[in-house]
Scaffold this motif. Structure first.
Motif, PDB file in Angstrom:
ATOM      1  N   SER A 299       8.368   1.415 -18.571  1.00  0.00           N
ATOM      2  CA  SER A 299       7.475   1.953 -19.599  1.00  0.00           C
ATOM      3  C   SER A 299       6.951   0.812 -20.464  1.00  0.00           C
ATOM      4  CB  SER A 299       8.231   2.953 -20.469  1.00  0.00           C
ATOM      5  OG  SER A 299       7.434   3.295 -21.590  1.00  0.00           O
ATOM      6  N   PRO A 300       5.659   0.832 -20.805  1.00  0.00           N
ATOM      7  CA  PRO A 300       5.120  -0.227 -21.656  1.00  0.00           C
ATOM      8  C   PRO A 300       5.593  -0.133 -23.106  1.00  0.00           C
ATOM      9  CG  PRO A 300       3.446   1.426 -21.260  1.00  0.00           C
ATOM     10  CD  PRO A 300       4.629   1.787 -20.390  1.00  0.00           C
ATOM     11  N   MET A 301       6.219   0.977 -23.467  1.00  0.00           N
ATOM     12  CA  MET A 301       6.646   1.143 -24.859  1.00  0.00           C
ATOM     13  C   MET A 301       8.034   0.543 -25.091  1.00  0.00           C
ATOM     14  SD  MET A 301       4.026   2.473 -26.207  1.00  0.00           S
ATOM     15  CE  MET A 301       4.506   3.163 -27.772  1.00  0.00           C
ATOM     16  N   TYR A 302       9.075   1.185 -24.579  1.00  0.00           N
ATOM     17  CA  TYR A 302      10.444   0.744 -24.847  1.00  0.00           C
ATOM     18  C   TYR A 302      11.127   0.170 -23.610  1.00  0.00           C
ATOM     19  CZ  TYR A 302       9.625   3.397 -29.096  1.00  0.00           C
ATOM     20  OH  TYR A 302       9.096   3.873 -30.265  1.00  0.00           O
TER      21      TYR A 302
ATOM     22  N   ALA B 168       4.703   9.501 -25.514  1.00  0.00           N
ATOM     23  CA  ALA B 168       3.304   9.139 -25.319  1.00  0.00           C
ATOM     24  C   ALA B 168       2.975   9.143 -23.826  1.00  0.00           C
ATOM     25  CB  ALA B 168       3.036   7.763 -25.908  1.00  0.00           C
ATOM     26  N   ASN B 169       1.728   9.404 -23.502  1.00  0.00           N
ATOM     27  CA  ASN B 169       1.255   9.378 -22.119  1.00  0.00           C
ATOM     28  C   ASN B 169       0.861   7.951 -21.752  1.00  0.00           C
ATOM     29  OD1 ASN B 169       1.324  12.200 -21.202  1.00  0.00           O
ATOM     30  ND2 ASN B 169      -0.040  12.529 -22.936  1.00  0.00           N
ATOM     31  N   VAL B 170       1.854   7.150 -21.322  1.00  0.00           N
ATOM     32  CA  VAL B 170       1.625   5.716 -21.109  1.00  0.00           C
ATOM     33  C   VAL B 170       2.230   5.164 -19.816  1.00  0.00           C
ATOM     34  CG1 VAL B 170       1.419   5.185 -23.574  1.00  0.00           C
ATOM     35  CG2 VAL B 170       3.669   5.118 -22.468  1.00  0.00           C
ATOM     36  N   ILE B 171       2.913   5.973 -19.044  1.00  0.00           N
ATOM     37  CA  ILE B 171       3.639   5.452 -17.872  1.00  0.00           C
ATOM     38  C   ILE B 171       2.697   4.720 -16.911  1.00  0.00           C
ATOM     39  CG2 ILE B 171       4.998   6.105 -15.838  1.00  0.00           C
ATOM     40  CD1 ILE B 171       6.575   6.148 -18.464  1.00  0.00           C
ATOM     41  N   SER B 172       1.462   5.189 -16.756  1.00  0.00           N
ATOM     42  CA  SER B 172       0.520   4.544 -15.829  1.00  0.00           C
ATOM     43  C   SER B 172       0.215   3.106 -16.220  1.00  0.00           C
ATOM     44  CB  SER B 172      -0.781   5.340 -15.738  1.00  0.00           C
ATOM     45  OG  SER B 172      -1.438   5.360 -16.993  1.00  0.00           O
ATOM     46  N   ARG B 173       0.485   2.736 -17.454  1.00  0.00           N
ATOM     47  CA  ARG B 173       0.244   1.365 -17.936  1.00  0.00           C
ATOM     48  C   ARG B 173       1.473   0.474 -17.795  1.00  0.00           C
ATOM     49  NH1 ARG B 173      -2.842   2.728 -23.573  1.00  0.00           N
ATOM     50  NH2 ARG B 173      -4.437   4.072 -22.662  1.00  0.00           N
ATOM     51  N   GLY B 174       2.542   1.010 -17.216  1.00  0.00           N
ATOM     52  CA  GLY B 174       3.787   0.274 -17.090  1.00  0.00           C
ATOM     53  C   GLY B 174       3.719  -0.848 -16.077  1.00  0.00           C
ATOM     54  N   LEU B 175       4.739  -1.677 -16.108  1.00  0.00           N
ATOM     55  CA  LEU B 175       4.840  -2.816 -15.187  1.00  0.00           C
ATOM     56  C   LEU B 175       5.737  -2.456 -14.006  1.00  0.00           C
ATOM     57  CD1 LEU B 175       5.365  -5.666 -17.789  1.00  0.00           C
ATOM     58  CD2 LEU B 175       3.254  -5.052 -16.595  1.00  0.00           C
ATOM     59  N   LEU B 176       5.282  -2.772 -12.796  1.00  0.00           N
ATOM     60  CA  LEU B 176       6.088  -2.516 -11.605  1.00  0.00           C
ATOM     61  C   LEU B 176       7.060  -3.664 -11.382  1.00  0.00           C
ATOM     62  CD1 LEU B 176       3.507  -1.073  -9.062  1.00  0.00           C
ATOM     63  CD2 LEU B 176       4.921   0.123 -10.729  1.00  0.00           C
ATOM     64  N   GLY B 177       8.223  -3.318 -10.888  1.00  0.00           N
ATOM     65  CA  GLY B 177       9.237  -4.324 -10.600  1.00  0.00           C
ATOM     66  C   GLY B 177      10.225  -3.779  -9.596  1.00  0.00           C
TER      67      GLY B 177
ATOM     68  N   ASP C 247       0.804  -1.231   0.000  1.00  0.00           N
ATOM     69  CA  ASP C 247       0.000   0.000   0.000  1.00  0.00           C
ATOM     70  C   ASP C 247       0.830   1.270   0.000  1.00  0.00           C
ATOM     71  OD1 ASP C 247      -2.371  -1.385  -0.217  1.00  0.00           O
ATOM     72  OD2 ASP C 247      -2.732  -1.421   1.945  1.00  0.00           O
ATOM     73  N   GLU C 248       2.061   1.193  -0.509  1.00  0.00           N
ATOM     74  CA  GLU C 248       2.837   2.401  -0.753  1.00  0.00           C
ATOM     75  C   GLU C 248       2.309   2.986  -2.061  1.00  0.00           C
ATOM     76  OE1 GLU C 248       7.131   1.056   0.991  1.00  0.00           O
ATOM     77  OE2 GLU C 248       6.440   0.179  -0.892  1.00  0.00           O
ATOM     78  N   VAL C 249       2.171   4.308  -2.096  1.00  0.00           N
ATOM     79  CA  VAL C 249       1.620   4.965  -3.281  1.00  0.00           C
ATOM     80  C   VAL C 249       2.617   5.998  -3.784  1.00  0.00           C
ATOM     81  CG1 VAL C 249      -0.324   6.279  -4.206  1.00  0.00           C
ATOM     82  CG2 VAL C 249      -0.724   4.583  -2.412  1.00  0.00           C
ATOM     83  N   TYR C 250       2.841   5.983  -5.092  1.00  0.00           N
ATOM     84  CA  TYR C 250       3.788   6.892  -5.736  1.00  0.00           C
ATOM     85  C   TYR C 250       3.092   7.561  -6.915  1.00  0.00           C
ATOM     86  CZ  TYR C 250       7.160   4.028  -3.210  1.00  0.00           C
ATOM     87  OH  TYR C 250       7.851   3.350  -2.243  1.00  0.00           O
ATOM     88  N   ALA C 251       3.561   8.761  -7.265  1.00  0.00           N
ATOM     89  CA  ALA C 251       2.987   9.463  -8.407  1.00  0.00           C
ATOM     90  C   ALA C 251       4.089  10.161  -9.195  1.00  0.00           C
ATOM     91  CB  ALA C 251       1.961  10.485  -7.936  1.00  0.00           C
ATOM     92  N   MET C 252       3.963  10.110 -10.513  1.00  0.00           N
ATOM     93  CA  MET C 252       4.922  10.768 -11.405  1.00  0.00           C
ATOM     94  C   MET C 252       4.202  11.157 -12.683  1.00  0.00           C
ATOM     95  SD  MET C 252       7.180   7.484 -12.679  1.00  0.00           S
ATOM     96  CE  MET C 252       7.544   7.029 -10.999  1.00  0.00           C
ATOM     97  N   HIS C 253       4.851  11.991 -13.458  1.00  0.00           N
ATOM     98  CA  HIS C 253       4.288  12.428 -14.728  1.00  0.00           C
ATOM     99  C   HIS C 253       4.012  11.215 -15.597  1.00  0.00           C
ATOM    100  CE1 HIS C 253       4.279  15.090 -18.422  1.00  0.00           C
ATOM    101  NE2 HIS C 253       3.455  15.700 -17.592  1.00  0.00           N
ATOM    102  N   ASN C 254       2.912  11.218 -16.325  1.00  0.00           N
ATOM    103  CA  ASN C 254       2.505  10.082 -17.142  1.00  0.00           C
ATOM    104  C   ASN C 254       3.179  10.058 -18.516  1.00  0.00           C
ATOM    105  OD1 ASN C 254       0.863   7.708 -17.426  1.00  0.00           O
ATOM    106  ND2 ASN C 254      -0.489   8.868 -18.765  1.00  0.00           N
ATOM    107  N   PHE C 255       3.896  11.117 -18.874  1.00  0.00           N
ATOM    108  CA  PHE C 255       4.492  11.243 -20.214  1.00  0.00           C
ATOM    109  C   PHE C 255       5.827  10.519 -20.290  1.00  0.00           C
ATOM    110  CE2 PHE C 255       6.990  13.549 -23.445  1.00  0.00           C
ATOM    111  CZ  PHE C 255       6.134  13.409 -24.535  1.00  0.00           C
ATOM    112  N   ASP C 256       5.921   9.570 -21.216  1.00  0.00           N
ATOM    113  CA  ASP C 256       7.162   8.825 -21.452  1.00  0.00           C
ATOM    114  C   ASP C 256       8.017   9.626 -22.433  1.00  0.00           C
ATOM    115  OD1 ASP C 256       9.199   7.128 -22.237  1.00  0.00           O
ATOM    116  OD2 ASP C 256       7.875   5.471 -22.794  1.00  0.00           O
TER     117      ASP C 256
END
Length: 106
Positions: free
Chosen positions: A70-73, A47-56, A33-42
């Motif tokens: 990032s889900p893109m590159y 593209a605005n896709v960071i929120s769709r990325g995979l956590l690791g 339940d740790e919550v982090y926030a950052m700009h969504n722009f890759d």
């Protein structure tokens, strides 16, 4: 700080996107339940896709670092700071997050 959503609206180990002050912000919740926030722009795919990325996580200098890829590159950004692990000249704007009474505030 503005209430963005309820903590339970974010499935653990995933992200959501919210409009905060006219900017797209990616918000992530971990299993703890740790919550982090950052700009969504890759900045790599533009593209605005960071929120769709995979956590690791990985180890850097013998310390565990949580990241979103990032889900893109697949560039990895530290959840706590927004710094790019794969290119030290790139960083995403990060936001202070507070969770209070089950609500997420930025």
């Amino acid at each position: 700080m503005n209430e963005i959503c309820k903590l339970d609206d974010i499935i653990p180990e995933t992200g959501v996107c919210a409009l905060v002050g006219g900017e797209q912000v990616a918000i992530f919740r971990t299993h703890h339940d740790e919550v982090y926030a950052m700009h969504n722009f890759d900045p790599f795919s533009k593209a605005n896709v960071i929120s769709r990325g995979l956590l690791g996580s990985c180890e850097i200098d013998w310390q565990k670092v949580r990241y979103v890829a990032s889900p893109m590159y697949k560039q990895r950004f530290e959840l706590a700071t927004g710094k790019c692990i794969d290119d030290d000249q790139v960083a995403l704007k990060s936001y202070a997050v507070t969770v209070s009474h089950g609500a997420v505030f930025i």
